[in-house]
Design a protein around this motif. Structure first.
Motif, PDB file in Angstrom:
ATOM      1  N   VAL A  72     -20.012  21.101  -2.617  1.00 18.08           N
ATOM      2  CA  VAL A  72     -20.488  20.262  -3.726  1.00 18.08           C
ATOM      3  C   VAL A  72     -21.812  20.848  -4.208  1.00 18.08           C
ATOM      4  N   SER A  73     -22.183  20.530  -5.429  1.00 18.32           N
ATOM      5  CA  SER A  73     -23.280  21.231  -6.091  1.00 18.32           C
ATOM      6  C   SER A  73     -24.684  20.801  -5.667  1.00 18.32           C
ATOM      7  N   SER A  74     -24.833  19.589  -5.134  1.00 19.44           N
ATOM      8  CA  SER A  74     -26.177  19.101  -4.829  1.00 19.44           C
ATOM      9  C   SER A  74     -26.121  17.976  -3.801  1.00 19.44           C
TER      10      SER A  74
ATOM     11  N   ALA B   3     -23.046  10.832  -3.889  1.00 20.11           N
ATOM     12  CA  ALA B   3     -22.058  10.171  -4.760  1.00 20.11           C
ATOM     13  C   ALA B   3     -20.679  10.186  -4.104  1.00 20.11           C
ATOM     14  N   TRP B   4     -20.332  11.282  -3.434  1.00 12.74           N
ATOM     15  CA  TRP B   4     -19.056  11.340  -2.712  1.00 12.74           C
ATOM     16  C   TRP B   4     -19.032  10.313  -1.580  1.00 12.74           C
TER      17      TRP B   4
ATOM     18  N   CYS C 206     -22.905  20.675   1.174  1.00 13.82           N
ATOM     19  CA  CYS C 206     -23.905  21.075   0.192  1.00 13.82           C
ATOM     20  C   CYS C 206     -24.945  21.927   0.899  1.00 13.82           C
TER      21      CYS C 206
ATOM     22  N   GLU D 189     -24.875  14.881  -5.465  1.00 15.03           N
ATOM     23  CA  GLU D 189     -23.414  14.872  -5.595  1.00 15.03           C
ATOM     24  C   GLU D 189     -22.766  14.475  -4.265  1.00 15.03           C
TER      25      GLU D 189
END
Length: 131
Positions: free
Chosen positions: A81-83, A89-90, A127, A86
């Motif tokens: 994941v990008s950050s 959020a998952w 991440c 993120e």
């Protein structure tokens, strides 16, 4: 030495192809693009917008066993994941979907969140730490 450019796809053996397709579609956003049924197996190929291609195959003579990462073979599948935001959020999404998961933990050079698919196959969202 000859080279290759990446991984074309990963195919998982599953107990119930339809349930697995729903899980990977509804939870992770994969979309089916090819399905083939023959006498010995039923397979659906799915693609994620990230470019990852995943095959889900149900063998007619499967043993109905749940995945065990301690056996020889694949231990787990990790998606990047990008950050950190993120990844958080998952964690919220998996909680909203009532999917058992680990808390976000510090892993080698990053943060990770783990959960399992319907067959118990270990999945990870990872991440990297910002340098």
């Amino acid at each position: 030495m000859p080279s290759f450019t990446g991984i074309a796809h990963l195919t998982l053996s599953v107990r119930d192809r339809d349930a697995s397709v729903r899980f990977y579609r509804d939870v992770l956003g994969f979309q089916e693009f090819q399905t083939r049924d023959c006498g010995e197996w039923r397979r659906t190929m799915c693609r994620h917008r990230s470019g990852v291609v995943l095959g889900l195959i149900e063998h007619k003579d499967h043993f109905n066993a749940v995945f065990d990462h301690r056996r020889v073979g694949v231990d787990h599948l990790a998606f990047t994941v990008s950050s950190s935001a993120e990844l958080d959020a998952w964690e919220e999404r998996l909680t909203e979907l009532d999917i058992d998961h680990s808390p976000v933990v510090h892993a080698e050079q990053g943060r990770a969140l783990t959960f399992a698919d319907p067959d118990g196959f270990q999945l990870e969202l990872y991440c990297e730490d910002s340098a």
